[in-house]
Motif scaffolding. Structure first.
Motif, PDB file in Angstrom:
ATOM      1  N   THR A 165       0.825  -1.215   0.000  1.00  0.00           N
ATOM      2  CA  THR A 165       0.000   0.000   0.000  1.00  0.00           C
ATOM      3  C   THR A 165       0.855   1.258   0.000  1.00  0.00           C
ATOM      4  OG1 THR A 165      -1.667  -1.268   1.231  1.00  0.00           O
ATOM      5  CG2 THR A 165      -1.977   1.116   1.106  1.00  0.00           C
TER       6      THR A 165
ATOM      7  N   ASP B 254      -4.023  -5.412  -7.632  1.00  0.00           N
ATOM      8  CA  ASP B 254      -4.575  -6.434  -6.740  1.00  0.00           C
ATOM      9  C   ASP B 254      -5.125  -5.833  -5.448  1.00  0.00           C
ATOM     10  OD1 ASP B 254      -5.326  -8.742  -5.500  1.00  0.00           O
ATOM     11  OD2 ASP B 254      -3.337  -9.670  -5.512  1.00  0.00           O
ATOM     12  N   ARG B 255      -6.438  -5.837  -5.309  1.00  0.00           N
ATOM     13  CA  ARG B 255      -7.104  -5.272  -4.132  1.00  0.00           C
ATOM     14  C   ARG B 255      -6.817  -6.074  -2.876  1.00  0.00           C
ATOM     15  NH1 ARG B 255     -11.839  -6.221  -4.298  1.00  0.00           N
ATOM     16  NH2 ARG B 255     -12.892  -4.491  -3.231  1.00  0.00           N
TER      17      ARG B 255
ATOM     18  N   VAL C  40      -4.151  -4.438  -0.820  1.00  0.00           N
ATOM     19  CA  VAL C  40      -4.335  -3.034  -0.445  1.00  0.00           C
ATOM     20  C   VAL C  40      -4.903  -2.942   0.964  1.00  0.00           C
ATOM     21  CG1 VAL C  40      -5.490  -0.862  -1.002  1.00  0.00           C
ATOM     22  CG2 VAL C  40      -4.702  -2.364  -2.847  1.00  0.00           C
TER      23      VAL C  40
ATOM     24  N   ALA D 111      -6.813  -0.592   2.829  1.00  0.00           N
ATOM     25  CA  ALA D 111      -7.602   0.600   2.509  1.00  0.00           C
ATOM     26  C   ALA D 111      -7.495   1.673   3.590  1.00  0.00           C
ATOM     27  CB  ALA D 111      -9.069   0.212   2.298  1.00  0.00           C
TER      28      ALA D 111
ATOM     29  N   ARG E 208      -8.168   6.709  -2.460  1.00  0.00           N
ATOM     30  CA  ARG E 208      -9.226   5.725  -2.710  1.00  0.00           C
ATOM     31  C   ARG E 208     -10.034   6.113  -3.940  1.00  0.00           C
ATOM     32  NH1 ARG E 208      -9.588   5.734   2.966  1.00  0.00           N
ATOM     33  NH2 ARG E 208     -11.290   7.266   2.915  1.00  0.00           N
TER      34      ARG E 208
ATOM     35  N   ASN F 200     -10.438   3.711  -7.214  1.00  0.00           N
ATOM     36  CA  ASN F 200     -11.766   3.302  -7.657  1.00  0.00           C
ATOM     37  C   ASN F 200     -12.064   3.814  -9.066  1.00  0.00           C
ATOM     38  OD1 ASN F 200     -12.489   1.822  -5.368  1.00  0.00           O
ATOM     39  ND2 ASN F 200     -13.262   3.626  -4.293  1.00  0.00           N
TER      40      ASN F 200
ATOM     41  N   HIS G 238     -10.044   1.731 -11.580  1.00  0.00           N
ATOM     42  CA  HIS G 238     -10.658   0.418 -11.796  1.00  0.00           C
ATOM     43  C   HIS G 238     -11.950   0.532 -12.593  1.00  0.00           C
ATOM     44  CE1 HIS G 238      -8.273  -1.844  -8.463  1.00  0.00           C
ATOM     45  NE2 HIS G 238      -7.694  -1.933  -9.632  1.00  0.00           N
TER      46      HIS G 238
ATOM     47  N   THR H 245     -12.103  -5.297 -10.108  1.00  0.00           N
ATOM     48  CA  THR H 245     -12.259  -3.846 -10.220  1.00  0.00           C
ATOM     49  C   THR H 245     -13.372  -3.309  -9.322  1.00  0.00           C
ATOM     50  OG1 THR H 245     -13.737  -4.122 -12.136  1.00  0.00           O
ATOM     51  CG2 THR H 245     -11.378  -3.798 -12.593  1.00  0.00           C
TER      52      THR H 245
ATOM     53  N   GLU I 210     -15.231  -1.631  -6.185  1.00  0.00           N
ATOM     54  CA  GLU I 210     -14.821  -0.503  -5.358  1.00  0.00           C
ATOM     55  C   GLU I 210     -14.297  -0.978  -4.010  1.00  0.00           C
ATOM     56  OE1 GLU I 210     -17.452   2.702  -4.722  1.00  0.00           O
ATOM     57  OE2 GLU I 210     -17.402   3.375  -6.806  1.00  0.00           O
ATOM     58  N   LEU I 211     -13.324  -0.240  -3.502  1.00  0.00           N
ATOM     59  CA  LEU I 211     -12.833  -0.511  -2.145  1.00  0.00           C
ATOM     60  C   LEU I 211     -13.917  -0.142  -1.148  1.00  0.00           C
ATOM     61  CD1 LEU I 211      -9.137   0.734  -2.062  1.00  0.00           C
ATOM     62  CD2 LEU I 211      -9.952  -1.604  -2.026  1.00  0.00           C
TER      63      LEU I 211
END
Length: 605
Positions: A436, A557-558, A561, A563, A571, A575, A578, A602, A604-605
């Protein structure tokens, strides 16, 4: 450490001993062996891989110095782990190229009266000036060797490449070669120059809209050229390589001459007392000496093709966007396949790299990889320019961070992308945090807005600031220039701690690739290519502003991450990126599993 294969070590020991005998025969105390060829390119043909032949080191940058009783090999931070795995360190002592460059090492070991040899075709003027100063201070002398002593003992040296030279159509190049020659000639006239010598094959390829396959991964024709203020060009390549159709297209303005005629042409410039530009950072020392000895007025300056080559025209910009869309489809298909295949435990580094090349090869205008794929699992990912071999090949195990750095050559563009992905899970807390931090640096650079005239070195801190705040860093540049169906590493622009006086201009393509590497554990790098564009100026702005358009369209790669470490703006950027990736690629995916993977990747976080 010593190489683990005794037979291989013995081979390099024999080669080193043979070179030392040849040096003794020539009354030389030592010899400098650069990795470069006479064009100073990143990729060199087999016939010019002298450093690899002598030492076993296969990296893209480095050099060695051989003396009678000792020898050293010099590599930068990308290769500090690789060099000890490839080179017998009893024969060659590894040195950090930045902390202990060859001239500093030589200052400590040269003795009065020593004669240090070098090949004048394999070093630039600037490099030789540095070595000359070192030798003079030590009471030694630097001796040019017109015939390379290493070549004398390399008995099975391959022949020099001579692949067919082909036209690069204007529908991809965006401008005719005639227009380019006219522009360069006009610049020479403005500078009151009669000619410029082009030693970079990228410039030769760009100027004449030609390509070839003389080196791996980059469609270059190896050769020299002289462009004159009347826009005519002398090209020094084997005439049989140039098809009749190209010669007819060029007419009398482009003359093709055997490479053996190059030095005679330089001497002619001297006899005519011409003012000639040479790039002191790339032209061979031999070219400088030949011109000066013949009476030419040599002026140091940038390769006149370098900057216009770097600033892509509208056709090239459209082409690179199209190439990146196709490349992204290949990457998404690969990452979807990888998730499924590793779930079944059937993938290793080499198999993954082969699969990725297979997905890329289906793309329109694909002409090959732009560099050897870096496919590193776990600790291998910490080796910045790692290359998997049967000996080092690792399976991609659950919990590993897998780093894959790859790219393609397409007729309409060159791509380069790195993704670090978690294999299975869960992600180690430390790795997620450091991933991150790298991401924060990547986003900071991607969002940068800067005034005209800003250089890449002024922006480099943006990519490192989050890592620096926790006492971390990475030992490589943040961004390199990229060509258009040319070299994936191409100047003059770059983003790096190293000083660079070249301002970023609209149309330049660079990489944005901060990273972090924990030796023997894992590596992290997030790389997109970006295009320098004009940025809308807010009300009251007093300067023209520039920014970056991200070209690469592949999910980050989420799973890696954290957040909570991202602020609201970061963020929002991730987003939005993605969402852009999903919108661009989803209509081009027919396979349900790939569409499902992209939807999840893709979200959303």
């Amino acid at each position: 450490m010593v190489m683990s294969q005794p037979q291989s070590s013995a081979v390099f020991s024999d080669r080193l001993a043979a070179l030392r005998r040849e040096l003794e025969r020539r009354n030389l105390s030592g010899f400098v062996v650069p990795r470069a060829d006479q064009h100073q390119g990143e990729y060199v043909p087999p016939s010019a891989q002298r450093l690899a032949w002598l030492t076993g080191f296969t990296g893209s940058a480095g050099s060695a110095v051989v003396l009678g009783g000792k020898a050293a090999i010099f590599v930068d931070g990308r290769y500090t782990l690789q060099v000890v795995s490839e080179v017998d360190t009893v024969l060659f002592t590894p040195q950090h190229l930045t902390e202990m460059p060859p001239h500093c090492w030589l200052a400590d070991v040269l003795s009065k009266g020593d004669r240090l040899g070098f090949d004048p075709w394999l070093h630039t003027h600037d490099q030789i000036q540095t070595l000359t100063n070192t030798c003079e201070r030590a009471g030694a002398s630097l001796v040019p060797c017109p015939d390379n002593p290493l070549d004398a003992v390399w008995t099975d040296r391959p022949a020099a490449p001579a692949t067919p030279i082909v036209d690069h159509p204007e529908c991809f190049a965006g401008r005719s070669g005639e227009d380019k020659r006219s522009d360069i000639a006009a610049e020479l006239s403005r500078e009151h120059l009669d000619a410029a010598v082009l030693s970079a094959p990228e410039s030769l390829a760009w100027l004449l809209n030609i390509r070839a396959d003389d080196v791996a991964y980059t469609p270059l024709p190896l050769g020299f050229a002289i462009i004159r203020a009347d826009s005519s060009v002398d090209v020094f390549v084997e005439p049989g390589r140039v098809p009749v159709s190209l010669r007819s297209q060029w007419g009398d303005e482009v003359r093709v001459t055997e490479p053996a005629g190059f030095e005679a042409a330089l001497r002619l410039l001297g006899r005519e007392a011409k003012r000639v530009r040479l790039d002191s950072t790339s032209a061979p020392f031999q070219v400088w000496e030949t011109l000066r000895a013949a009476g030419a007025k040599v002026e140091a300056g940038a390769d006149p093709c370098a900057l216009p080559r770097a600033c892509k025209n509208s056709v090239e910009m459209a082409g690179t966007r199209a190439a990146h869309h196709r490349d992204a489809i290949a990457m998404v298909r690969f990452l979807s396949w990888l998730e499924d295949a590793t779930r079944r435990g059937t993938v290793d580094e080499m198999a993954a790299a082969d699969a990725l090349e297979g997905f890329r090869s289906r793309g329109e205008h694909f002409r090959g990889l732009s560099f050897p794929t870096i496919s590193g699992a776990g600790p291998n990912g910490a080796i910045v320019h790692y290359h998997s071999t049967p000996k080092t090949n690792r399976p991609l195990a659950a919990g590993d961070l897998y780093l894959v750095d790859s790219g393609g050559q397409y007729l309409d563009g060159t791509t380069d992308i790195t993704r670090t992905v978690l294999i299975g899970g869960p992600a180690p807390m430390e790795a997620r945090r450091r991933f991150t931090l790298v991401l924060k640096g990547h986003i900071a650079l991607a969002r940068a807005v800067f005034p005209t005239g800003t250089t890449g070195s002024q922006l480099d801190v943006l990519a490192r600031q989050a890592l620096w705040s926790e006492g971390l860093d990475y030992d490589h540049g943040t961004g390199h220039g990229v060509g258009s169906f040319l070299s994936v590493h191409e100047g003059p622009q770059r983003i790096s701690k190293l000083g660079n006086t070249v301002p970023l201009k609209a149309g330049m393509i660079l990489s944005n690739e901060p990273g972090y590497y924990k030796p023997d554990d894992y590596g992290i790098r997030i790389e997109n290519l970006v295009l320098v564009t004009q940025s809308p100026a807010p009300a009251g702005a007093e300067r023209e502003l520039m920014g970056f358009e991200t070209l690469t369209l592949v999910p980050i790669d989420r799973a890696l991450v954290d957040a909570e470490l991202l602020d609201a703006g970061e963020r929002e950027w991730l987003n939005a990126y993605h969402a852009r990736v999903r919108g661009a690629l989803m209509p081009r995916l027919d396979d349900a599993a790939e569409r499902d993977w992209l939807e999840r990747a893709t979200a959303e976080l």
